[in-house]
Write a protein that holds these residues in place. Structure first.
Motif, PDB file in Angstrom:
ATOM      1  N   ALA A 119      29.072  28.316 -58.703  1.00 11.67           N
ATOM      2  CA  ALA A 119      29.339  29.042 -57.767  1.00 11.67           C
ATOM      3  C   ALA A 119      29.755  30.221 -57.849  1.00 11.67           C
ATOM      4  CB  ALA A 119      30.941  28.036 -57.375  1.00 11.67           C
ATOM      5  N   TYR A 120      29.921  31.176 -56.565  1.00 13.27           N
ATOM      6  CA  TYR A 120      29.668  32.490 -56.118  1.00 13.27           C
ATOM      7  C   TYR A 120      30.675  32.653 -55.915  1.00 13.27           C
ATOM      8  CZ  TYR A 120      25.508  33.449 -59.095  1.00 13.27           C
ATOM      9  OH  TYR A 120      24.717  33.196 -60.342  1.00 13.27           O
ATOM     10  N   VAL A 121      31.517  33.728 -56.234  1.00 12.76           N
ATOM     11  CA  VAL A 121      33.082  33.829 -55.252  1.00 12.76           C
ATOM     12  C   VAL A 121      33.705  35.257 -55.085  1.00 12.76           C
ATOM     13  CG1 VAL A 121      35.572  33.233 -54.923  1.00 12.76           C
ATOM     14  CG2 VAL A 121      33.916  31.260 -55.632  1.00 12.76           C
ATOM     15  N   GLN A 122      33.777  35.396 -53.990  1.00 19.33           N
ATOM     16  CA  GLN A 122      34.392  37.412 -53.359  1.00 19.33           C
ATOM     17  C   GLN A 122      35.688  36.983 -53.058  1.00 19.33           C
ATOM     18  OE1 GLN A 122      31.657  39.145 -50.706  1.00 19.33           O
ATOM     19  NE2 GLN A 122      33.701  40.793 -49.749  1.00 19.33           N
ATOM     20  N   LEU A 123      36.776  37.656 -53.735  1.00 26.08           N
ATOM     21  CA  LEU A 123      38.106  37.854 -53.526  1.00 26.08           C
ATOM     22  C   LEU A 123      38.320  38.684 -52.719  1.00 26.08           C
ATOM     23  CD1 LEU A 123      39.108  36.549 -57.234  1.00 26.08           C
ATOM     24  CD2 LEU A 123      38.706  34.988 -55.297  1.00 26.08           C
ATOM     25  N   ARG A 124      40.315  37.887 -52.204  1.00 24.46           N
ATOM     26  CA  ARG A 124      40.419  39.278 -51.244  1.00 24.46           C
ATOM     27  C   ARG A 124      40.709  40.705 -51.766  1.00 24.46           C
ATOM     28  NH1 ARG A 124      40.802  36.728 -46.885  1.00 24.46           N
ATOM     29  NH2 ARG A 124      40.827  34.640 -46.206  1.00 24.46           N
ATOM     30  N   PRO A 125      41.371  41.300 -51.613  1.00 25.78           N
ATOM     31  CA  PRO A 125      41.941  42.855 -52.088  1.00 25.78           C
ATOM     32  C   PRO A 125      43.282  42.549 -52.772  1.00 25.78           C
ATOM     33  CG  PRO A 125      41.533  43.650 -50.194  1.00 25.78           C
ATOM     34  CD  PRO A 125      41.101  42.030 -50.233  1.00 25.78           C
ATOM     35  N   GLY A 126      43.482  42.767 -54.202  1.00 25.77           N
ATOM     36  CA  GLY A 126      44.261  42.246 -54.887  1.00 25.77           C
ATOM     37  C   GLY A 126      44.345  40.480 -55.581  1.00 25.77           C
ATOM     38  N   ALA A 127      43.652  40.127 -54.857  1.00 25.08           N
ATOM     39  CA  ALA A 127      43.880  38.774 -55.819  1.00 25.08           C
ATOM     40  C   ALA A 127      44.163  38.316 -57.274  1.00 25.08           C
ATOM     41  CB  ALA A 127      42.528  37.609 -55.725  1.00 25.08           C
ATOM     42  N   THR A 128      44.671  37.587 -58.033  1.00 23.76           N
ATOM     43  CA  THR A 128      44.954  37.256 -58.694  1.00 23.76           C
ATOM     44  C   THR A 128      44.137  36.342 -59.684  1.00 23.76           C
ATOM     45  OG1 THR A 128      46.833  36.719 -58.764  1.00 23.76           O
ATOM     46  CG2 THR A 128      46.880  38.707 -58.823  1.00 23.76           C
TER      47      THR A 128
ATOM     48  N   PRO B 283      31.966  23.020 -58.742  1.00 24.62           N
ATOM     49  CA  PRO B 283      31.294  23.497 -59.993  1.00 24.62           C
ATOM     50  C   PRO B 283      31.754  23.889 -61.334  1.00 24.62           C
ATOM     51  CG  PRO B 283      32.436  24.998 -58.582  1.00 24.62           C
ATOM     52  CD  PRO B 283      32.764  23.419 -58.345  1.00 24.62           C
ATOM     53  N   ARG B 284      30.462  24.062 -62.774  1.00 22.09           N
ATOM     54  CA  ARG B 284      30.993  24.310 -63.685  1.00 22.09           C
ATOM     55  C   ARG B 284      30.952  25.196 -64.253  1.00 22.09           C
ATOM     56  NH1 ARG B 284      31.068  18.974 -62.106  1.00 22.09           N
ATOM     57  NH2 ARG B 284      31.363  17.177 -63.286  1.00 22.09           N
ATOM     58  N   GLU B 285      30.449  26.286 -63.446  1.00 22.81           N
ATOM     59  CA  GLU B 285      30.178  27.736 -63.807  1.00 22.81           C
ATOM     60  C   GLU B 285      30.793  28.046 -62.646  1.00 22.81           C
ATOM     61  OE1 GLU B 285      26.831  29.471 -64.640  1.00 22.81           O
ATOM     62  OE2 GLU B 285      26.290  27.883 -66.214  1.00 22.81           O
ATOM     63  N   LEU B 286      31.881  29.272 -62.412  1.00 23.58           N
ATOM     64  CA  LEU B 286      31.722  30.126 -61.154  1.00 23.58           C
ATOM     65  C   LEU B 286      32.335  31.493 -61.423  1.00 23.58           C
ATOM     66  CD1 LEU B 286      34.679  28.715 -58.439  1.00 23.58           C
ATOM     67  CD2 LEU B 286      34.802  30.998 -59.723  1.00 23.58           C
ATOM     68  N   HIS B 287      31.425  32.057 -60.899  1.00 27.49           N
ATOM     69  CA  HIS B 287      31.325  34.331 -60.885  1.00 27.49           C
ATOM     70  C   HIS B 287      32.442  34.760 -59.837  1.00 27.49           C
ATOM     71  CE1 HIS B 287      28.458  33.096 -64.308  1.00 27.49           C
ATOM     72  NE2 HIS B 287      27.951  32.690 -63.312  1.00 27.49           N
ATOM     73  N   ILE B 288      33.057  35.442 -60.821  1.00 29.71           N
ATOM     74  CA  ILE B 288      34.272  36.366 -59.359  1.00 29.71           C
ATOM     75  C   ILE B 288      32.781  37.837 -59.697  1.00 29.71           C
ATOM     76  CG2 ILE B 288      35.852  37.494 -58.838  1.00 29.71           C
ATOM     77  CD1 ILE B 288      37.701  35.194 -60.207  1.00 29.71           C
ATOM     78  N   VAL B 289      32.599  37.676 -57.820  1.00 33.18           N
ATOM     79  CA  VAL B 289      31.507  38.603 -57.810  1.00 33.18           C
ATOM     80  C   VAL B 289      32.663  39.772 -56.490  1.00 33.18           C
ATOM     81  CG1 VAL B 289      29.435  37.594 -58.361  1.00 33.18           C
ATOM     82  CG2 VAL B 289      30.661  37.662 -55.621  1.00 33.18           C
ATOM     83  N   ASP B 290      31.996  41.343 -56.984  1.00 36.20           N
ATOM     84  CA  ASP B 290      32.638  42.020 -55.977  1.00 36.20           C
ATOM     85  C   ASP B 290      31.561  41.664 -53.921  1.00 36.20           C
ATOM     86  OD1 ASP B 290      33.365  44.040 -57.888  1.00 36.20           O
ATOM     87  OD2 ASP B 290      32.027  45.337 -58.004  1.00 36.20           O
ATOM     88  N   LYS B 291      31.102  41.290 -54.154  1.00 39.23           N
ATOM     89  CA  LYS B 291      30.344  40.668 -52.742  1.00 39.23           C
ATOM     90  C   LYS B 291      29.529  39.989 -52.602  1.00 39.23           C
ATOM     91  CE  LYS B 291      31.032  44.954 -49.982  1.00 39.23           C
ATOM     92  NZ  LYS B 291      31.806  44.127 -49.640  1.00 39.23           N
ATOM     93  N   VAL B 292      29.258  39.177 -52.234  1.00 37.80           N
ATOM     94  CA  VAL B 292      28.480  37.399 -51.729  1.00 37.80           C
ATOM     95  C   VAL B 292      27.158  37.893 -51.373  1.00 37.80           C
ATOM     96  CG1 VAL B 292      28.443  35.240 -51.324  1.00 37.80           C
ATOM     97  CG2 VAL B 292      30.483  35.628 -52.698  1.00 37.80           C
ATOM     98  N   PRO B 293      26.518  38.018 -51.932  1.00 37.46           N
ATOM     99  CA  PRO B 293      25.525  38.756 -51.030  1.00 37.46           C
ATOM    100  C   PRO B 293      25.212  38.092 -49.420  1.00 37.46           C
ATOM    101  CG  PRO B 293      24.408  36.805 -52.425  1.00 37.46           C
ATOM    102  CD  PRO B 293      25.506  37.478 -52.882  1.00 37.46           C
ATOM    103  N   VAL B 294      24.787  38.826 -48.700  1.00 36.93           N
ATOM    104  CA  VAL B 294      24.391  38.042 -46.961  1.00 36.93           C
ATOM    105  C   VAL B 294      23.676  38.812 -46.456  1.00 36.93           C
ATOM    106  CG1 VAL B 294      26.666  37.184 -46.563  1.00 36.93           C
ATOM    107  CG2 VAL B 294      25.762  39.643 -45.788  1.00 36.93           C
ATOM    108  N   THR B 295      22.412  38.336 -45.350  1.00 32.08           N
ATOM    109  CA  THR B 295      21.781  39.078 -45.105  1.00 32.08           C
ATOM    110  C   THR B 295      21.703  39.774 -44.415  1.00 32.08           C
ATOM    111  OG1 THR B 295      20.770  37.237 -43.062  1.00 32.08           O
ATOM    112  CG2 THR B 295      20.252  36.658 -45.456  1.00 32.08           C
ATOM    113  N   SER B 296      20.854  40.436 -43.249  1.00 27.71           N
ATOM    114  CA  SER B 296      21.516  41.600 -42.296  1.00 27.71           C
ATOM    115  C   SER B 296      22.221  40.499 -40.904  1.00 27.71           C
ATOM    116  CB  SER B 296      20.015  41.819 -41.327  1.00 27.71           C
ATOM    117  OG  SER B 296      19.128  40.741 -40.845  1.00 27.71           O
TER     118      SER B 296
END
Length: 503
Positions: A444-453, A473-486
């Motif tokens: 899983a890749y996750v984008q958090l709200r500002p200030g999330a802990t 998910p056995r792996e979870l990565h916190i990313v700045d932005k989850v990629p989306v299409t146009s």
């Protein structure tokens, strides 16, 4: 003058149905309906003057602006084939589309001209705005004389729409005048609520969803008004919807999720009644939370593909079923089939298959792909879903996105919907990666709200407690932005590219 069910005639009939009125709002001003009609009629003459003939493709690559629908209507009046291209693609993919579609011209805007020129094209390039030497100023097209409607047939191509860029090389979907005419009329009848005519439109008009929205308005029994957004930005959406008193709107799920991160209670939307939502599955919790925080608004989900002329099912305003994407439009039949092609009974999961006269005629230059997708006149969508006893369709996930972990099926959407229920999560994307022991593992890749802990470990525990020990998910990565299409669909192709061994 052209056949009855052609889009050039549809535009003419819509312009003649009402007296002059404020029809389209964009960046600070309203455009009158007769002004827009005159511009499109003159542009049709200018396009013909460029040498564009009936049946020629013309690429339209612009961010949303009034000239996009004007150019579409002008091309249909001239008998040409609208070939929309999303404005975020790069030179390589644009070059593929130009080679494949062999257009007669390109219409673009100054900020996208470098991308067009990077393809090395020698085609006429029309620029809406400041046009440098070697290009054609769009304004010169509107200086031409109006021309009569070209003589085109109902089964002639009206649009060549490129799709599939998130799963491989983009394919040209061939849509006819009649197919788009009938689908847009059926969609209007399924969704129209008398008295609600002012729509805010943040979806790109270069996408099938945006294209069909422009056509639905042409069938309206009341003067339709559109508030266009160049592109979606949540604060601006709320400001515009309030300022321009939008009554209805078109959104995709990611837009609703982004709006939930705004102080919705501080921006009253007293006239907003309905939001139609499509293009991707919507998490039930996102729907219910949005409706709780914006009282008086009802979200109506629909489902469609470019290959079905953009719309297949829609939730009737008076008979909505939350969680479903509604009932088939008149003229559409939805059947759920297993891997051998046998029809399945109600409530059983299988591939969603669609039959209608409004289906694409095939993929441009793709006979083998067409044979795979259209089987005995029925479209195999590649989506997994089921139909209930009342005929409502439920979409689970894309067949190709299914993760098989240790012999168990894991639908990424189940995990994504669970993760976005966490109060600190904005977006989530889930893919499989090869695993030597289990076949595939859930990542899983996750984008958090500002200030999330919240930590990855805490989110993994959150998911395990809610989806069970097989799916979490056995792996979870916190990313700045989850990629989306146009069009703000989750871009799983981009996520897979981050995983070794997967494209």
């Amino acid at each position: 003058m052209g056949s009855r069910h052609t889009l050039g005639r549809l535009a003419e009939e819509s312009w003649n149905r009402f007296d002059d009125y404020d029809a389209l709002y964009y960046e600070g001003r309203w455009h009158r309906s007769h002004e827009l009609a005159g511009r499109a009629r003159r542009a049709a003459g200018g396009i013909t003057g460029l040498g564009v003939r009936p049946g020629d493709r013309v690429v339209v690559m612009m961010a949303t602006c009034p000239e996009v629908p004007i150019v579409y209507q002008a091309l249909w009046a001239a008998g040409a084939v609208v070939t929309p291209v999303v404005f975020l693609i790069g030179p390589e993919e644009l070059a593929h589309i130009l080679r494949d579609s062999e257009p007669a011209a390109i219409v673009t805007s100054p900020e996208l001209l470098a991308t067009v020129q990077a393809t090395g094209t020698t085609l006429p390039v029309v620029v809406v705005g400041e046009a440098p030497p070697g290009t054609v100023p769009y304004a010169s097209l509107e200086e031409a004389d109006e021309r009569p409607l070209a003589d085109v047939a109902e089964d002639d191509l009206a649009a060549l729409m490129y799709t599939g860029g998130t799963t491989g090389r983009a394919k040209g979907v061939m849509l006819t005048h009649s197919g788009l005419w009938h689908t847009s009329l059926a969609a209007r009848r399924a969704s129209e609520i008398p008295g609600l005519t002012r729509a805010i439109v943040p979806v790109p008009l270069s996408h099938a969803y945006g294209l069909i929205v422009t056509l639905v308005g042409m069938h309206s029994a009341e003067p339709p008004q559109s508030v266009l957004m160049r592109w979606f930005e949540p604060k601006e959406f709320l400001r515009l919807a309030a300022e321009q008193r939008a009554q209805i709107g078109t959104v995709v799920p990611a837009m609703l999720q982004m709006l939930l991160g705004e102080p919705l209670e501080e921006t009253p939307l007293p006239e907003l009644r309905y939001l139609t939502c499509g293009a991707a599955p919507l998490a039930r919790d996102v729907l219910t939370e949005f409706e709780r925080r914006v009282p008086g608004v009802t979200i109506l989900e629909g489902y469609g593909l470019t290959e079905t002329s953009a719309v297949t099912t829609f939730n009737p305003p008076d008979r909505r079923k939350i969680g479903s994407v509604g009932l088939p439009l008149p003229g559409y039949t939805v059947t759920i089939r297993d891997d051998s092609g046998e029809a399945l009974p109600e409530d059983e999961l299988g591939e969603i298959c669609v039959r209608a006269d409004s289906l694409m005629t095939g993929y441009w230059n793709g006979p083998d792909l067409t044979r795979e997708a259209l089987v005995d006149g029925e479209l195999r969508t590649g989506d997994i879903g089921c139909v209930d006893e009342d005929g409502y369709l439920y979409v689970v996930d894309r067949k190709k996105d299914l993760i098989i972990r240790g012999g168990f099926n894991v639908f990424p959407r189940d995990v994504e919907d669970t993760l976005v229920r966490h109060p600190e999560v904005v977006l989530a994307g889930v893919v499989g990666r090869p695993d030597p022991r289990l076949g595939e593992e859930v990542v899983a890749y996750v984008q958090l709200r500002p200030g999330a802990t919240v930590t990855p470990e805490e989110l993994i525990d959150w998911a395990r407690d809610r989806v069970g020990r097989v799916k979490y998910p056995r792996e979870l990565h916190i990313v700045d932005k989850v990629p989306v299409t146009s069009v703000l669909k989750l871009d799983r192709k981009a996520l897979r590219a981050r995983e070794p061994g997967k494209e």
